[in-house]
Design a protein around this motif. Structure first.
Motif, mmCIF file in Angstrom:
data_model
loop_
_atom_site.group_PDB
_atom_site.id
_atom_site.type_symbol
_atom_site.label_atom_id
_atom_site.label_comp_id
_atom_site.label_asym_id
_atom_site.label_seq_id
_atom_site.Cartn_x
_atom_site.Cartn_y
_atom_site.Cartn_z
ATOM 1 N N UNK A 141 0.895 -1.138 -0.087
ATOM 2 C CA UNK A 141 0.041 0.029 -0.025
ATOM 3 C C UNK A 141 0.844 1.354 0.006
ATOM 4 N N UNK A 142 2.022 1.230 0.724
ATOM 5 C CA UNK A 142 2.801 2.419 1.000
ATOM 6 C C UNK A 142 3.414 2.613 -0.415
ATOM 7 N N UNK A 143 3.862 1.708 -0.887
ATOM 8 C CA UNK A 143 4.846 1.964 -2.207
ATOM 9 C C UNK A 143 3.932 2.460 -3.246
ATOM 10 N N UNK A 144 2.631 1.978 -3.506
ATOM 11 C CA UNK A 144 1.610 2.070 -4.551
ATOM 12 C C UNK A 144 1.345 3.644 -4.115
ATOM 13 N N UNK A 145 1.100 4.059 -2.995
ATOM 14 C CA UNK A 145 0.538 5.331 -3.024
ATOM 15 C C UNK A 145 1.662 6.427 -2.913
ATOM 16 N N UNK B 252 11.277 0.347 -5.930
ATOM 17 C CA UNK B 252 12.393 1.455 -5.945
ATOM 18 C C UNK B 252 11.621 2.618 -5.071
ATOM 19 N N UNK B 253 10.293 2.659 -4.949
ATOM 20 C CA UNK B 253 9.869 3.451 -4.008
ATOM 21 C C UNK B 253 9.906 3.131 -2.445
ATOM 22 N N UNK B 254 9.923 1.812 -2.016
ATOM 23 C CA UNK B 254 10.387 1.491 -0.801
ATOM 24 C C UNK B 254 11.735 1.690 -0.346
ATOM 25 N N UNK B 255 12.573 1.798 -1.647
ATOM 26 C CA UNK B 255 14.061 2.232 -1.164
ATOM 27 C C UNK B 255 14.224 3.718 -1.079
ATOM 28 N N UNK B 256 13.281 4.588 -1.993
ATOM 29 C CA UNK B 256 13.403 5.846 -1.536
ATOM 30 C C UNK B 256 12.674 6.342 -0.243
ATOM 31 N N UNK B 257 11.687 5.754 -0.089
ATOM 32 C CA UNK B 257 11.037 6.035 1.223
ATOM 33 C C UNK B 257 10.763 4.852 2.028
ATOM 34 N N UNK B 258 11.691 4.316 2.754
ATOM 35 C CA UNK B 258 11.635 3.201 3.724
ATOM 36 C C UNK B 258 10.672 3.398 4.696
ATOM 37 N N UNK B 259 10.097 2.047 4.917
ATOM 38 C CA UNK B 259 9.238 1.846 6.134
ATOM 39 C C UNK B 259 10.194 1.569 7.296
#
Length: 184
Positions: A74-78, A175-182
């Protein structure tokens, strides 16, 4: 690995192939139950295309739900949708982390802070507190307030579906999880 197979249009009856016009893994998993996939798509479609709620506020709330629940999907998609389509900046996403961890030090204006707080309260307390509700009520009209509450509630459910079916994050969202890690 998902607990149900990821279907393709060829796996579906011709009248259900439209369910995969956006073939993300969530939709491919939900297509195992075409009726439920269609119902899910109806509310999701209204949230994205039918609601008058400001799209940026909506995405901030959804990103907050994804962050707080540690839902990588959810986090990466949004994060991606928010940045690419709905006016959310990279700094906004980093500020959501600060807002979450420091309970209100993200630097957002009052209404956006209340939207994020409402999402946190609904995730953790199952309701929006009176003070948060009053701030929201003063900042947006009644229809948008209801849409915000339903949106947050819907995405609280979505993250549970994603976790329970073990839906995988697609490679182009990773890549969105790399840029904005949880947080760990």
């Amino acid at each position: 690995m998902a607990r149900v197979p990821y279907l393709t249009p060829d796996d579906l009856a011709p009248e259900d192939r439209d369910l995969l016009k956006r073939p993300i893994t969530l939709h491919r998993a939900l297509a195992n139950s075409p009726g439920m996939a269609r119902a899910f798509g109806t509310i999701g479609g209204h949230i994205r295309y039918g609601s008058t709620l400001d799209a940026r506020l909506r995405e901030l709330a959804i990103i907050q739900v994804g962050y707080l629940t540690r839902s990588a999907y959810e986090y990466s998609h949004h994060c991606r949708l928010g940045v690419e389509q709905f006016g959310v900046s990279a700094e906004d996403i980093h500020a959501i982390s600060r807002e979450t961890e420091a309970e209100g030090n993200g630097g957002f204006p009052e209404l956006e802070t209340a939207v994020l707080r409402a999402a946190r309260e609904m995730v953790t307390d199952m309701t929006v507190g009176d003070a948060t509700y009053a701030t929201l009520e003063a900042g947006i009209d009644r229809a948008d307030l209801v849409d915000l509450i339903v949106t947050i509630g819907f995405y609280c459910g979505v993250v549970r579906i994603l976790a329970s079916l073990q839906i995988d994050v697609e490679d182009d969202y990773a890549p969105w999880l790399e840029q904005f890690p949880l947080p760990a």
